[in-house]
Scaffold this motif. Structure first.
Motif, PDB file in Angstrom:
ATOM      1  N   LEU A   6      28.790  33.874  44.604  1.00 49.66           N
ATOM      2  CA  LEU A   6      28.864  35.669  45.492  1.00 49.66           C
ATOM      3  C   LEU A   6      30.391  36.190  44.112  1.00 49.66           C
ATOM      4  N   ILE A   7      31.609  34.815  43.838  1.00 47.10           N
ATOM      5  CA  ILE A   7      32.466  35.416  42.890  1.00 47.10           C
ATOM      6  C   ILE A   7      32.031  35.748  41.428  1.00 47.10           C
ATOM      7  N   PRO A   8      31.133  34.992  41.049  1.00 51.42           N
ATOM      8  CA  PRO A   8      31.012  35.809  39.257  1.00 51.42           C
ATOM      9  C   PRO A   8      29.595  36.569  39.254  1.00 51.42           C
ATOM     10  N   ASN A   9      29.239  36.960  39.727  1.00 57.71           N
ATOM     11  CA  ASN A   9      28.538  37.928  40.015  1.00 57.71           C
ATOM     12  C   ASN A   9      29.754  39.275  40.944  1.00 57.71           C
ATOM     13  N   PHE A  10      30.503  38.799  41.957  1.00 54.19           N
ATOM     14  CA  PHE A  10      30.549  40.260  42.342  1.00 54.19           C
ATOM     15  C   PHE A  10      32.301  40.733  42.848  1.00 54.19           C
ATOM     16  N   GLY A  11      32.765  38.873  42.034  1.00 58.94           N
ATOM     17  CA  GLY A  11      33.944  38.990  42.004  1.00 58.94           C
ATOM     18  C   GLY A  11      35.211  39.594  43.111  1.00 58.94           C
ATOM     19  N   ALA A  12      36.660  40.121  43.198  1.00 58.90           N
ATOM     20  CA  ALA A  12      36.917  39.611  44.431  1.00 58.90           C
ATOM     21  C   ALA A  12      35.944  40.030  45.981  1.00 58.90           C
TER      22      ALA A  12
END
Length: 177
Positions: free
Chosen positions: A120-126
């Motif tokens: 999830l972090i690569p696509n949606f960050g924080a």
């Protein structure tokens, strides 16, 4: 701030779980759990709603750029609310001799969390990181609640007993942990 409510309740209640369980005082333990569940949940919900309502102002105190983090704050607060609603499941399991089941759930939760964070972090960050925390907390706390229902036949949550009958049946059909 919000997590301090839960921590305070556990500092007061956890040692009593072991003593009441060891002496077979189930009804007293049931009452303590119900009282703690409400002591944890309602202040957590109130503090969470206050923080969401004033979130823009509070985050703005740290700088304008922090205001954009309000959705992340809302997701993380949702996690606290869910943890508060399920009650002291981990402490109850640990204090009543079911620490191995609890440890297995947390070990698997770490794997789930890492997978979700990496995904999830690569696509949606924080926002993705906060979502990973919420999903992991919901899975682990629901699983722990099912184990408590199966192994101890107690309801440490604010959820009505009748709502948990299905969760208990599902836990029994999957053999818990």
């Amino acid at each position: 701030l919000v997590s301090m409510i839960f921590s305070s309740a556990m500092a007061l209640g956890a040692p009593r779980f072991a003593a009441l369980h060891a002496t077979g005082k189930r009804e007293e333990l049931r009452k303590l759990l119900r009282m703690l569940a409400h002591f944890i949940f309602w202040p957590t919900l109130a503090a969470s709603m206050l923080l969401i309502a004033t979130g823009q102002f509070v985050l703005g105190l740290f700088g304008e750029e922090f205001i954009a983090g309000l959705p992340v704050l809302a997701i993380l607060i949702s996690s606290f609310i869910y943890v508060g609603a399920t009650g002291p499941v981990a402490a109850l399991l640990n204090m009543t001799g079911h620490q191995n089941a609890c440890a297995r759930v947390f070990a698997i939760s770490i794997i789930i969390s890492v997978f979700l964070l990496v995904t999830l972090i690569p696509n949606f960050g924080a926002f993705g990181a906060a979502l990973a925390v919420l999903i992991t907390d919901m899975i682990s706390r629901t699983w722990l609640l099912g184990i408590v229902l199966k192994k101890l036949d107690l309801n440490p949550s604010v959820l009505p007993d009748r709502w948990l009958i299905r969760a208990k049946l599902l836990s029994e059909s999957t053999n818990g942990v």
